[in-house]
Design an enzyme around this catalytic site. Structure first.
Site, PDB file in Angstrom:
ATOM      1  N   GLU A 151      18.119 -53.950   4.003  1.00  0.00           N
ATOM      2  CA  GLU A 151      19.169 -54.001   2.999  1.00  0.00           C
ATOM      3  C   GLU A 151      20.317 -54.830   3.587  1.00  0.00           C
ATOM      4  O   GLU A 151      20.584 -54.780   4.781  1.00  0.00           O
ATOM      5  CB  GLU A 151      19.659 -52.590   2.663  1.00  0.00           C
ATOM      6  CG  GLU A 151      18.596 -51.792   1.944  1.00  0.00           C
ATOM      7  CD  GLU A 151      19.073 -50.403   1.548  1.00  0.00           C
ATOM      8  OE1 GLU A 151      20.285 -50.203   1.369  1.00  0.00           O
ATOM      9  OE2 GLU A 151      18.216 -49.519   1.422  1.00  0.00           O
ATOM     10  N   LYS A 205       3.591 -50.787   8.968  1.00  0.00           N
ATOM     11  CA  LYS A 205       4.923 -50.708   8.386  1.00  0.00           C
ATOM     12  C   LYS A 205       5.674 -49.472   8.887  1.00  0.00           C
ATOM     13  O   LYS A 205       6.800 -49.545   9.377  1.00  0.00           O
ATOM     14  CB  LYS A 205       4.810 -50.676   6.857  1.00  0.00           C
ATOM     15  CG  LYS A 205       6.071 -50.284   6.115  1.00  0.00           C
ATOM     16  CD  LYS A 205       7.201 -51.272   6.343  1.00  0.00           C
ATOM     17  CE  LYS A 205       8.563 -50.703   6.055  1.00  0.00           C
ATOM     18  NZ  LYS A 205       9.050 -50.852   4.727  1.00  0.00           N
ATOM     19  N   ASN A 209       9.017 -49.267  11.607  1.00  0.00           N
ATOM     20  CA  ASN A 209      10.300 -48.620  11.313  1.00  0.00           C
ATOM     21  C   ASN A 209      10.559 -47.456  12.264  1.00  0.00           C
ATOM     22  O   ASN A 209      11.681 -47.237  12.709  1.00  0.00           O
ATOM     23  CB  ASN A 209      10.324 -48.127   9.868  1.00  0.00           C
ATOM     24  CG  ASN A 209      10.916 -49.172   8.938  1.00  0.00           C
ATOM     25  OD1 ASN A 209      11.224 -50.281   9.380  1.00  0.00           O
ATOM     26  ND2 ASN A 209      11.069 -48.840   7.683  1.00  0.00           N
ATOM     27  N   CYS A 261      15.163 -45.909   4.326  1.00  0.00           N
ATOM     28  CA  CYS A 261      13.873 -46.138   5.007  1.00  0.00           C
ATOM     29  C   CYS A 261      13.691 -45.334   6.289  1.00  0.00           C
ATOM     30  O   CYS A 261      12.794 -44.502   6.373  1.00  0.00           O
ATOM     31  CB  CYS A 261      13.703 -47.625   5.298  1.00  0.00           C
ATOM     32  SG  CYS A 261      13.529 -48.587   3.801  1.00  0.00           S
ATOM     33  N   LYS A 321      25.359 -48.333   6.189  1.00  0.00           N
ATOM     34  CA  LYS A 321      25.651 -49.436   7.107  1.00  0.00           C
ATOM     35  C   LYS A 321      26.495 -50.440   6.341  1.00  0.00           C
ATOM     36  O   LYS A 321      26.549 -50.385   5.099  1.00  0.00           O
ATOM     37  CB  LYS A 321      24.361 -50.067   7.636  1.00  0.00           C
ATOM     38  CG  LYS A 321      23.536 -50.797   6.583  1.00  0.00           C
ATOM     39  CD  LYS A 321      22.370 -51.546   7.223  1.00  0.00           C
ATOM     40  CE  LYS A 321      21.635 -52.366   6.182  1.00  0.00           C
ATOM     41  NZ  LYS A 321      20.517 -53.096   6.738  1.00  0.00           N
TER      42      LYS A 321
END
Ligand code: UDX
Length: 440
Positions: A151, A205, A209, A261, A321
């Protein structure tokens, strides 16, 4: 190529625009009428730098949006970009939206059509979808192509990714040929392509992360040691990060990670790892989650020890963030909510995330003006490192507050400059006065 993108949220809206930039004719589909109507007017469904501009530049011939599944007829490729949120709070994944997206494309498929999963899913999901596809649309193909966009950098990450992952069944040359054509523009720039089977693409994936989450929790655990024992975590992180085997990214310590996420993916992989008896992995991931929670709790405990009950506290930052209006699992909001619960008068400010924050977390006062938020506060907490907070003038702020006490939960401020302006500073992971720390 004619490409359908099913699900136009964070992932799908950005992905459809990126595919149009790559020269394809794209139709974005979603069941949410309001979202599709906004996208037709070229309004992005969330704050994402560059996305609005990109949407506005793309003509409807290359990028259109619809709520009618039959508009997907005639497409060659169908990307599934539905959300896969957490179900309950034990890490299970809700696949309802993904399954609905899968059902929506079935009537438009022909032999040779390629369905491509982009959503983040638990190990075994793609294999199950492949079985259903083979039964219901013989000759149609399935691939898994996870997305790694951040993002705040979604457009850049979509158009210039670090790597492309093509998960296919038994090295399926037909599926690979389509994927190479879809991403020809990105491959031509030299982007590495990793071809895997379906389960490996799914795991890659989540494991990527979670590795980032482990790295963050590691440095935050080291930060606690430094704080208690008189060392400076920023220096420690610099030394660690200069080892090319480790690298400097994701060693920024503070109140931990949040967003849509990392926290969800950590729990999702731990949950599936437990189901598959991979207890070493689930143990590591749960430890990382516990450290992340404790990073916030340590700051709350410190404030409660030092700031008089009921005092007014200014919190700078609500987004998880900077450069985002996303407040999902935001560490800043978690700290603000806990201090509110403990009876402080908490005033939260943020440049763009206040509307989302007020909806997600009622309780604190939300104040758009930074000066008003600071006014009369007995303590200031910097919890999201927006540049305007990192560059705040300590003399200006001193003129507004009731007491010059700053808790820098993101290590964003020049501590010495603030100290020389008369502030009592706490910076996570920096030495605290804890008395005797000598070991010999
Ligand atoms: C992440 C992954 O980076 C991306 O590849 C994946 O596809 C989606 O999840 P995102 O959640 O957008 O992206 O944010 P990211 O920039 O990775 O930051 C995650 C969290 O870690 C934020 O709360 C951030 O503040 C925190 N963080 C990051 C730190 O605390 N310190 C750091 O040094 C870096």
């Amino acid at each position: 190529m004619r490409i359908a993108v099913v699900g136009c949220g964070y992932l799908g809206a950005t992905h459809s625009a990126a595919l149009a930039v790559l020269g394809h004719q794209v139709v974005g589909y979603d069941v949410d009428e309001a979202r599709i109507e906004a996208l037709r007017r070229r309004q992005a469904p969330m704050y994402e730098p560059g996305l609005q501009k990109l949407l506005a530049e793309l003509p409807t011939e290359s990028l259109s949006f619809t709520t009618a599944p039959r508009d997907l007829d005639g497409c060659d490729v169908f990307f599934l970009c539905a959300g896969t949120p957490e179900q309950g709070d034990a890490g299970a994944t809700n696949l309802d939206y993904l399954l609905a997206a899968f059902e929506a494309v079935l009537p438009s498929l022909r032999p040779g059509s390629l369905v491509v999963g982009k959503s983040t899913v638990p190990l075994g999901t793609a294999g199950g979808l492949h079985e259903r596809l083979t039964e219901r649309c013989p000759g149609a193909l399935l691939a898994w192509n996870p997305e790694f966009l951040r993002e705040g950098h979604a457009v850049e990450d979509s158009l210039h990714p670090d790597r492309l992952v093509y998960g296919v069944v038994d090295g399926d040359p037909a599926a690979l040929a389509v994927l190479h054509e879809v991403y020809a523009g990105i491959e031509a720039e030299g982007c590495p392509v990793v071809v895997t089977d379906l389960p490996s693409a799914e795991v890659a994936k989540l494991a990527a992360n979670c590795f980032l989450a482990l790295k963050l929790s590691y440095i935050n655990a080291v930060a606690e040691l430094c704080e208690n024992g008189g060392a400076e975590v920023a220096d420690v992180a610099e030394v660690i990060g200069r080892d090319p085997r480790i690298g400097p990214a994701f060693l920024g310590s503070g109140i931990g990670f949040g967003g849509g996420c990392l926290p969800k993916d950590l729990r999702a992989l731990a949950h599936r790892a437990d189901e598959l008896a991979a207890t070493g992995l689930s143990g590591l991931l749960r430890a990382a989650e516990a450290v992340n929670d404790s990073s916030r709790a340590r700051l709350v405990d410190l404030v409660v020890r030092e700031v008089e009950p009921g005092a007014r506290i200014a919190v700078l930052g609500a987004a998880f963030k900077p450069d985002s209006d996303d407040v999902r699992s935001s560490p800043a909001l978690a700290v603000a909510a806990e201090l509110d619960r403990r009876g402080y008068e908490v005033v939260v400010t943020d440049p763009i995330a206040l509307a989302n924050a007020a909806q997600y977390c009622p309780g604190p006062v939300y104040e758009p003006d930074l000066g008003t938020a600071l006014s009369g506060s007995s303590a200031v907490l910097l919890l999201t490192e927006w540049p305007q907070y990192a560059e705040l003038d300590p003399h200006y702020a001193a003129g507004l507050v009731a007491s010059q006490r700053m808790y820098d939960g993101r290590k964003a401020l020049p501590t010495e400059r603030w100290r020389s302006a008369g502030w009592r500073m706490h910076s996570t992971g920096s030495p605290r006065e804890v008395g005797e720390t000598s070991y010999v």
